[in-house]
Write an enzyme that holds these catalytic residues in place. Structure first.
Site, PDB file in Angstrom:
ATOM      1  N   MET A 161     -11.810   2.264  60.475  1.00  0.00           N
ATOM      2  CA  MET A 161     -13.150   1.950  60.281  1.00  0.00           C
ATOM      3  C   MET A 161     -13.828   3.244  60.614  1.00  0.00           C
ATOM      4  O   MET A 161     -13.675   3.652  61.669  1.00  0.00           O
ATOM      5  CB  MET A 161     -13.435   0.507  61.339  1.00  0.00           C
ATOM      6  CG  MET A 161     -15.018   0.465  61.426  1.00  0.00           C
ATOM      7  SD  MET A 161     -15.252  -1.293  62.263  1.00  0.00           S
ATOM      8  CE  MET A 161     -14.303  -0.972  63.755  1.00  0.00           C
ATOM      9  N   TYR A 429     -16.383   1.601  72.722  1.00  0.00           N
ATOM     10  CA  TYR A 429     -16.154   1.477  71.330  1.00  0.00           C
ATOM     11  C   TYR A 429     -16.404   0.081  70.877  1.00  0.00           C
ATOM     12  O   TYR A 429     -16.447  -1.006  71.461  1.00  0.00           O
ATOM     13  CB  TYR A 429     -15.077   2.099  70.718  1.00  0.00           C
ATOM     14  CG  TYR A 429     -13.662   1.452  71.401  1.00  0.00           C
ATOM     15  CD1 TYR A 429     -13.373   0.277  71.676  1.00  0.00           C
ATOM     16  CD2 TYR A 429     -12.582   2.457  71.561  1.00  0.00           C
ATOM     17  CE1 TYR A 429     -11.970  -0.317  72.097  1.00  0.00           C
ATOM     18  CE2 TYR A 429     -11.414   2.096  71.814  1.00  0.00           C
ATOM     19  CZ  TYR A 429     -11.007   0.773  72.266  1.00  0.00           C
ATOM     20  OH  TYR A 429      -9.770   0.206  72.617  1.00  0.00           O
ATOM     21  N   GLU A 430     -16.439  -0.120  69.644  1.00  0.00           N
ATOM     22  CA  GLU A 430     -16.841  -1.103  68.719  1.00  0.00           C
ATOM     23  C   GLU A 430     -18.332  -1.909  69.329  1.00  0.00           C
ATOM     24  O   GLU A 430     -18.365  -3.212  69.449  1.00  0.00           O
ATOM     25  CB  GLU A 430     -15.888  -2.400  69.087  1.00  0.00           C
ATOM     26  CG  GLU A 430     -14.476  -1.883  68.435  1.00  0.00           C
ATOM     27  CD  GLU A 430     -14.399  -1.176  67.057  1.00  0.00           C
ATOM     28  OE1 GLU A 430     -15.281  -1.474  66.336  1.00  0.00           O
ATOM     29  OE2 GLU A 430     -13.539  -0.403  66.915  1.00  0.00           O
ATOM     30  N   GLY A 431     -19.163  -1.110  69.558  1.00  0.00           N
ATOM     31  CA  GLY A 431     -20.447  -1.569  70.033  1.00  0.00           C
ATOM     32  C   GLY A 431     -20.444  -1.568  71.533  1.00  0.00           C
ATOM     33  O   GLY A 431     -19.889  -2.260  72.189  1.00  0.00           O
TER      34      GLY A 431
END
Length: 572
Positions: A161, A429-431
């Site tokens: 991603m 990470y991932e928000g």
């Protein structure tokens, strides 16, 4: 130190706490029988204990490296990945039409957590692929699905991603990567991305990147972003990887932890890509992958917490120091009251965070199986809570593990510090966790609090049902849920979102504490009110649940005092 996958804990939670039977009662997941579930958990546990866990420490000491433009993985990681892919663990929940097992996300969440316990650096690779599979299943053209999904599902190819850019950080709308239509159904992608987990490696035949970029006519901000699939090798019509695409790894990030997981700076120089979903709708498609990843990252935090706890428990049972009042453990430090406090806190926090993650996965499964809006709302509400609760638990438990080891915890050779170094990034990470909390008090309350109040109602109903068996614990959980209801009302009464955002993180922490008390209470009743589950529940509800009051008091102060502080005040 030995490691044991906690299969019995998953089975207990499935049966007594989060209601897997409700999932398997649906036509969609009827094949996930108890016997199948047990077999999958047992086989996954064997792989984690025998294949993945032995890679944990060597991978930290012998990290991935970049050689002549190619990333070389840590010794043994290719074999470990082949065990994951060959066992079908990449695609437990993927569509059977593409070779997946089609089993519940609840089961995938448990298996992913086990892999995180054993070796988080390696588990990141299949987690990224799982998210890409889901994004393509929902948004890709049939041609892309037919070509890519079977190979991603088998693990022959892996997925990544690509969101973040050096100048943008969490502000995805500020990205500059551009995409130009080449007139043949493909696009030329040009730009640089950072922090790309497993952006390149030597474990699979191809690496497939999902890349956010802007078309020439794109509007500014997130509304002008499109999503593209950009493979490392451009496949032929039959799926054979062909010529190398115009992309490269510029460098590997030098990280605090997760040394064996290559985190890449990726450069795209007119690389060939294919549009996924509609133009300018990239964030919608990418959020499919990101929400999958947020559940997975919450599970990563719980997984590292479990491993750190087992590491600390083994040390406490063996380490001799001083005399204690415990006749069964007069010499080892597990007999000391403060060490017991730490261990009980670690174990009870893990149970609460694990139950929250599995409840989120169960809601996703029920949404998938029934399409009912209230399950979709439940899954959406629990996703940010799961991500924050899981990762904060991982950090807290790993930190306590270092403390429990004393001076030996600060010495790298014991391995305790690695858990803390590895898990720390999961809150970023991932928000980031702050962004997750803002999402909770913003979008997740945009229904007027309907989903939140429905969950609070369930907590209070369960507490009412427990009053005859465990009156003191039931009353504490009921009252905590009522305080949460009042704090939710306060949030809904703030039209100025800054007032909400100032207390977003303590609100989420308070919400998580209440859910933890609820799951512990349900577990205590399931075991007849006199076993270890009840003793652990009493510890959590008596000692940790009261923290909800401080969190929710903080949450409802607003933002005025924060903005009363000046720049000079911060520098004083």
């Amino acid at each position: 130190m030995p490691y044991r996958a906690p299969v019995e804990d998953y089975q207990f939670l499935f049966e007594h706490v989060i209601g897997l039977a409700e999932v398997t009662a649906t036509d969609r997941f009827a094949e996930a029988t108890p016997d199948m579930t047990t077999a999958i958990l047992t086989e996954a546990a064997r792989m984690c204990e025998e294949v993945l866990y032995p890679l944990q420490r060597p991978g930290d000491l012998n990290p991935a490296r970049l050689e002549n433009g190619v990333v070389r993985t840590a010794p043994g990681f290719a074999d470990g990945y082949r065990a994951i892919a060959g066992g079908g663990w990449v695609a437990i929940s993927a569509d059977p039409r593409n070779g997946g097992m089609g089993l519940p996300m609840t089961l995938t969440t448990a298996v992913n957590e086990m892999m995180s316990q054993a070796c988080l650096s390696l588990q990141l690779a299949p987690l990224m692929t799982q998210g890409q599979i889901e994004a393509l299943e929902h948004h890709a053209s049939d041609a892309i699905k037919d070509l890519y999904l079977p190979r991603l599902v088998s693990g022959d190819w892996t997925g990544t991603m690509n969101l973040t850019e050096p100048q943008a950080g969490s502000d995805v709308g500020a990205l500059r990567t551009r995409a130009e239509d080449q007139g043949d159904g493909t696009y030329a992608i040009t730009g640089q991305k950072v922090y790309i987990s497993w952006g390149d490696h030597d474990m699979a035949d191809n690496v497939c990147h999902l890349v956010l970029a802007r078309l020439p006519d794109a509007a500014p901000g997130t509304k002008g972003i499109s999503l593209f699939l950009v493979p490392k090798f451009i496949p032929d019509a039959d799926g054979t990887p062909g010529r190398r695409n115009d992309l490269k790894v510029v460098s590997l990030e030098h990280k605090m932890g997760l040394h064996a997981s290559p985190t890449c700076v990726m450069q795209y120089d007119g690389a060939t890509g294919w549009l996924i979903g509609a133009p300018h709708q990239g964030m919608r498609a990418m959020f499919t992958m990101m929400n999958n990843a947020r559940l997975g990252v919450g599970g990563q935090g719980v997984g590292v917490a479990e491993a750190a706890y087992q590491h600390a428990l083994a040390f406490a049972q063996d380490r001799k120091q001083g005399r204690t009042p415990d006749p069964a453990n007069p010499d080892t430090i597990i007999g000391h009251a403060n060490v017991r406090r730490m261990l009980a806190g670690m174990k009870s926090e893990i149970f609460a965070a694990r139950a929250t993650a599995l409840a989120c996965a169960q809601a996703i499964d029920m949404e998938t199986a029934t399409g009912a809006p209230h399950w979709a709302a439940r899954a959406a509400l629990l996703t940010p809570i799961t991500k924050v609760c899981g990762t904060e638990t991982g950090i807290s438990v790993a930190n306590t593990g270092v403390q429990l080891h004393g001076g030996m915890g600060y010495i790298e050779e014991t391995g305790a510090a690695q858990y803390l170094r590895d898990v720390r990034v999961t809150a970023i990470y991932e928000g980031t966790n702050g962004i997750q909390a803002m999402d909770l008090v913003g979008r997740k309350l945009s229904d007027g609090g309907e989903a939140a109040f429905a969950l609070i109602d369930e907590v209070q109903a369960a507490a009412e049902a427990a009053r005859d068996d465990l009156p003191d614990l039931a009353d504490a959980v009921w009252q905590a849920a009522e305080t949460l209801r009042e704090a939710t009302d306060w949030m809904l009464g703030q039209d100025d979102m800054t007032q909400r955002f100032a207390g977003a993180m303590p609100f989420l922490r308070g919400f998580a504490r209440v859910l933890g008390g609820h799951y512990h209470l349900v577990a205590a009743r399931a075991k007849g009110c006199d076993g270890p589950r009840t003793r652990l529940a009493r510890f959590y509800i008596t000692r940790l649940l009261p923290e909800h009051a401080g969190h929710l008091a903080h949450a409802t102060v607003g933002s005025d005092d924060l903005y009363a502080l000046t720049a000079k005040d911060f520098a004083a």
